[in-house]
Write a protein that holds these residues in place. Structure first.
Motif: not given
Length: 207
Positions: A23-28, A39-42, A155-160
């Protein structure tokens, strides 16, 4: 011995794995996966030999380890209740009563789960053959999980993707549902490898 996987079951031949969706790198940092360094969800998923994903749990924070997902998903409890070999009786020994999942070494061993031989030291010839045979099966399962992203590249477009601004968990669950639907219409590589036909589309949605 009957066998299933968390990366296997026959009839219930489950193949399970942990999926990490960037997911987007701006998350905590609380949502950072220490293993993948993103940065990810599992998600925890179990795949059937007919190519369907029969169990999906998540998302959870990427920093959570495999055993946390296994515990909170209640997957083992479901296996104890439902993954029972045909004609097995309550007095049969456990290894003859239950189908078993096959998972990564992190899952350990239990009545419901088997895993590869691991740890320091040389493997016996029998242990090496077991690991090689299971590794070949796992490759087929990985192909199946990769199909989700291949069919639905968004689903793999992490920048979005922004964890607290988009329903990412819903996106992925819909992607899995549509992947199962696609498999019912055109059996995928996993289904073909194990020569196990998926249900008809009408059966999938109504049974």
């Amino acid at each position: 011995m009957q066998m299933l996987f968390i990366r296997l079951v026959r009839h219930w031949h489950l193949f399970g794995d942990l999926l990490i969706a960037p997911s987007d790198a701006c998350v905590t940092l609380v949502n950072t996966s220490g293993h993948k360094k993103v940065h990810a969800l599992k998600y925890q998923a179990v795949k059937l030999p007919n190519g369907l994903i029969g169990h999906l749990y998540g998302p959870v924070e990427g920093r959570r380890n495999d055993n946390h997902l296994l515990d909170v998903s209640n997957l083992l409890e479901s296996c104890t209740q439902y993954a029972i070999c045909p004609n097995a009786g309550p007095n049969d020994p456990p290894h003859e009563r239950y189908f078993q999942l096959f998972g990564d070494p992190a899952y350990g061993l239990s009545l419901q789960i088997l895993s590869p031989f691991s740890g320091a030291g040389d493997r016996t010839e029998e242990e090496a053959r077991w690991n090689a045979a299971m590794a070949a099966v796992q490759i087929e399962v990985e192909h199946g999980f990769g199909e989700i992203i291949r069919l639905w590249p968004f689903l793999n477009a992490w920048w979005k993707h922004k964890i607290f601004a988009s329903p990412l968990g819903l996106y992925y669950r819909v992607g899995v549902l549509l992947t199962n639907t696609h498999n019912c219409i055109r059996p995928n590589q996993t289904s073909q490898y194990f020569e196990c036909e998926p249900p008809l589309l009408e059966e999938y949605f109504h049974h």
